[in-house]
Design an enzyme around this catalytic site. Structure first.
Site, short mmCIF file in Angstrom:
data_model
loop_
_atom_site.label_atom_id
_atom_site.label_comp_id
_atom_site.label_asym_id
_atom_site.label_seq_id
_atom_site.Cartn_x
_atom_site.Cartn_y
_atom_site.Cartn_z
N HIS A 58 21.61 40.35 13.83
CA HIS A 58 20.86 41.56 13.49
C HIS A 58 19.88 41.77 12.26
O HIS A 58 19.40 41.77 12.57
CB HIS A 58 21.52 42.28 14.77
CG HIS A 58 20.98 43.10 14.74
ND1 HIS A 58 19.13 43.74 15.29
CD2 HIS A 58 20.52 45.00 14.63
CE1 HIS A 58 18.56 44.75 15.55
NE2 HIS A 58 19.40 45.69 15.01
N GLU B 71 24.16 54.71 10.30
CA GLU B 71 25.14 54.52 11.94
C GLU B 71 25.24 54.41 12.00
O GLU B 71 26.74 54.56 12.55
CB GLU B 71 23.16 54.18 12.74
CG GLU B 71 23.63 54.36 14.38
CD GLU B 71 23.16 55.74 14.34
OE1 GLU B 71 23.09 56.82 13.66
OE2 GLU B 71 23.42 56.40 15.59
N ASP B 72 26.10 52.58 11.89
CA ASP B 72 27.52 52.01 12.16
C ASP B 72 28.08 51.62 11.56
O ASP B 72 29.62 51.15 11.77
CB ASP B 72 26.48 50.96 13.01
CG ASP B 72 25.82 51.04 14.65
OD1 ASP B 72 25.81 52.37 14.60
OD2 ASP B 72 24.66 50.59 14.85
N HIS C 18 19.46 48.81 7.93
CA HIS C 18 18.33 49.74 9.05
C HIS C 18 19.35 50.01 10.17
O HIS C 18 19.63 51.01 10.17
CB HIS C 18 17.89 50.01 9.72
CG HIS C 18 18.19 48.75 11.00
ND1 HIS C 18 18.26 47.43 11.21
CD2 HIS C 18 17.70 48.59 12.06
CE1 HIS C 18 19.01 46.70 12.33
NE2 HIS C 18 18.65 47.53 12.95
N ASP D 45 -9.31 33.14 34.93
CA ASP D 45 -8.52 33.65 33.84
C ASP D 45 -7.46 33.89 32.94
O ASP D 45 -7.46 34.90 32.45
CB ASP D 45 -9.85 34.36 32.60
CG ASP D 45 -10.28 35.93 33.71
OD1 ASP D 45 -9.43 35.72 34.59
OD2 ASP D 45 -10.56 36.39 32.33
N ASP E 123 13.13 46.54 14.85
CA ASP E 123 14.74 46.82 15.70
C ASP E 123 14.82 46.44 16.79
O ASP E 123 15.42 45.45 16.98
CB ASP E 123 15.11 47.63 15.13
CG ASP E 123 16.38 47.87 15.72
OD1 ASP E 123 17.26 47.01 15.39
OD2 ASP E 123 16.70 48.87 16.35
MN MN Z 1 19.28 47.53 15.22
#
Ligand code: MN
Length: 704
Positions: free
Chosen positions: A38, A66-67, A62, A249, A129
């Site tokens: 990712h 957070e993770d 990124h 169109d 992201d």
């Molecule tokens: Mn992410």
């Protein structure tokens, strides 16, 4: 990265890859792939945007804070402060849940804007992201798919649009459609595929004819045609209630040339070959959009009488059209570029300015949502300066855009040389000249007329300041009165500095704050008394007053305004500004927290809508003579001398004119007068007298 910035040292990027692979080790995405795929994909999208090295490293890292167990100080130490700021920004933005309750959402949206203000690259990383998450949405449970798709359509696609990154915008919209309306998406896909062969043949035919025509005129143009993205077909079907067979169109054509001059020449060629559809030509070269998009747009009746849409632009304009703000990024070096780039984005600049004036997150969200719709009008100052406004903007918006002072005193405008009413809605190409008068000040009505957040917030700020002034005056009256009842003199206390001290003890900053607090009803004047008088005296004071309501009114003071409130004597009375009740008229009272009773005309809409529990019976005291300002509107022919005739009819009725305001239209004039009226009957008489003047069509009282 090396493709577009060959000289860059990509070693830190390799290091970022190793770092992210290590800290995410063992984590998996729902697809079953290792998690590291990712961040790598996100970094890839950022490289597609040709962003600078810190952005791509930021994309790679990124999700680490957070993770994983990685920390911000760690990232700062290893990759420097610039990258750390980006990762921190993205981490904070990731915690924003746009789908929570509306109120919270507004606050969060504001955070997103603030993130942009700090460093717009944070938002670009977030967009990348989201793009990758949308590409891999199929692995999520249904309910989550829909939630994320909706959020993408509501927030991220408009942001991409506003930043001018067209390819991300279309991709996000198409993916969102796929999950929000799977049946529509499948049908579109099927239909588009079915028509593919015919369409390709037609497209190639148009391309070759157009290229030939351009070549004949010596223009070196590159013509291409490509299918429109599904969401734009869908939107067209929805907006115009068409079914698929009626949408012709499906292909948008584009002509890329070298110079701006050739754009117009190419347009000439196209228009001489095929008949243009009136009203569809747009010149975004002369009038670029706020996101810097430039192009000529036209629709013509092409081969087989089919409508075709054509965009004509230079290679440079094309790059901006596809990449938007990102096109100004990767190629440049140096730290200060983000400031100048943000400055070039009018939209961002305005957002930042507005949000400083808005305290209510709801209002902020509303203004943003309104503003995310791309429709704009362009108008000129008499000096030829160009300003863009959202559709529906009025002369008030224009006045505030020029200068706050001009807005504050705007009394009208000339558009293209003619006087227009206040509510006039700006149209493309208008030349607007604002008329100001020193006496003119903003009113609540202006809020209904103003469209732009800037104007609205300035009007509110002005009214808040006025309100404060009134509150200070009222607070002083109340406090002075209460002190006097106990034999104390305000001015003496003031000179001794006692008032100031008391204020601070009650938690307000200064004397003015204390008075304003009393006027608003936030601070009770008895709180002040309690600090000055022995408890017995306060006790005695309280005993005289019975019941909560009476006590409140007692505390806010006593003014005889010629109105009796049933069951209560000592009460502050105000007259409603929406309906200006007159002595003799049927009236209704409404209890206002901390501000006594407001008296309305019995039939006034505001009074009718109010909670019945807050209503109180009121009546006029006998023989009140108390001239009050009443607004009347007189419509008459636009003839010389008529105004004088009307004025003298008013004064002959024994009534004074406090203010007059005249607006003229083609053949008539609308005059607004504020006149001082003693009672309801007198108003009836003066209106009748005015109506009798020759040339007057109508005279009536203005409510609200
Ligand atoms: Mn992410």
């Amino acid at each position: 990265m090396l493709q577009y910035q060959p000289a860059v040292d990509v070693e830190p990027l390799r290091e970022a890859y190793r770092f992210t692979a290590k800290v995410h080790e063992g984590q998996k995405r729902l697809s079953g792939e290792p998690y590291v795929t990712h961040p790598v994909a996100v970094a890839g999208i950022l490289a597609d945007l040709k962003l600078d090295l810190p952005s791509i490293i930021g994309g790679m890292l990124h999700d680490t804070v957070e993770d994983t167990l990685a920390t911000l100080p760690q990232i700062e130490e290893q990759f420097g402060p610039e990258v750390a700021v980006l990762v921190d920004g993205v981490t904070k933005l990731s915690r924003v849940n746009f789908n929570s309750r509306e109120e919270k959402q507004a606050e969060n949206f504001r955070k997103m804007i603030l993130a942009m203000a700090k460093d717009i690259r944070v938002v670009l990383i977030k967009l990348a992201d989201r793009t990758h998450n949308m590409r891999t949405l199929q692995y999520l449970p249904d309910e989550k798919q829909r939630r994320i798709a909706q959020e993408t359509l509501d927030i991220y696609a408009p942001i991409a649009h506003r930043l001018g990154i067209y390819w991300i915008k279309s991709e996000l919209e198409d993916l969102a459609l796929k999950y929000l309306r799977p049946e529509v998406y499948a049908e579109l896909k099927h239909n588009v595929a079915q028509k593919k062969k015919n369409r390709e043949k037609y497209t190639n035919d148009v391309i070759s004819r157009m290229s030939k025509a351009l070549a004949e005129e010596g223009i070196d143009g590159e013509v291409s045609g490509r299918p429109k993205h599904f969401f734009s077909i869908f939107r067209k079907m929805e907006n115009q209630s068409l079914d698929f067979s009626q949408v012709y169109d499906l292909v948008g054509f584009r002509v890329l040339v070298d110079t701006q001059r050739e754009c117009y020449e190419a347009l000439g060629v196209v228009h001489s070959k095929w008949r243009p559809v009136p009203g569809r030509f747009k010149d975004y070269i002369a009038l670029p959009k706020a996101n810097m998009y430039q192009s000529l747009h036209t629709t013509v009746i092409g081969p087989n009488a089919q409508r075709i849409e054509i965009q004509i632009r230079t290679q440079d304009m094309h790059r901006v059209a596809e990449e938007g703000i990102a096109s100004h990024w990767g190629y440049k070096k140096g730290q200060d570029l983000q400031v100048t780039d943000i400055q070039r984005f009018t939209w961002l600049r305005q957002l930042l300015e507005w949000q400083q004036h808005l305290s209510d997150p709801q209002e902020f969200l509303h203004s943003i949502k309104e503003d995310l719709f791309p429709d704009e009008v362009y108008v000129f100052t008499p000096g030829g300066d160009l300003h863009s406004f959202p559709k529906g903007a009025t002369i008030i918006d224009f006045a505030y855009r020029i200068h706050s002072d001009i807005g504050q005193h705007c009394s009208g405008a000339r558009v293209n040389g003619r006087l227009v009413p206040f509510k006039y809605i700006l149209r493309n190409g208008d030349t607007v000249e604002i008329i100001t008068t020193q006496e003119q000040t903003p009113s609540r009505d202006w809020l209904k007329v103003a469209k732009t957040p800037r104007a609205k917030s300035r009007i509110r700020a002005w009214m808040a300041a006025q309100q404060r002034e009134r509150s200070v005056a009222l607070g002083r009256e109340i406090l002075e009165g209460d002190l006097a009842r106990h034999g104390l003199e305000y001015e003496t206390l003031q000179d001794q500095g006692t008032i100031e001290t008391l204020g601070r003890e009650l938690g307000v900053r200064n004397e003015e704050g204390l008075l304003a607090g009393i006027g608003y009803g936030k601070v009770m004047s008895h709180q002040v008394l309690a600090k000055l008088l022995p408890p017995e005296e306060i006790q005695k004071d309280n005993e005289q007053i019975e019941g909560g309501l009476e006590r409140l009114f007692r505390l806010v003071g006593s003014r005889d305004r010629g109105v009796r409130v049933k069951g209560i004597d000592d009460v502050l009375v105000r007259f409603a500004r929406c309906c200006h009740p007159l002595p003799g008229e049927d009236i209704a009272g409404i209890i206002t927290r901390g501000r006594g009773v407001t008296v309305h005309v019995a039939g006034c809409q505001t009074a009718l809508e109010v909670d019945p529990a807050r209503k109180v019976e009121v009546s006029w005291a006998e023989d009140v003579q108390m001239p009050r300002a009443v607004k009347i509107e007189v419509t008459c022919a636009d003839k010389p001398g008529l105004l004088a005739a009307i004025s003298s009819a008013i004064s002959e009725a024994g009534v004074n004119i406090a203010r007059a305001h005249i607006r003229t239209f083609d053949d008539r004039a609308v005059n607004t007068f504020e006149i001082m009226i003693g009672d309801f009957d007198q108003l009836g008489r003066v209106l009748q007298d005015i109506s009798r003047v020759k040339g007057v069509y109508r005279a009536s009282r203005v409510q609200g």
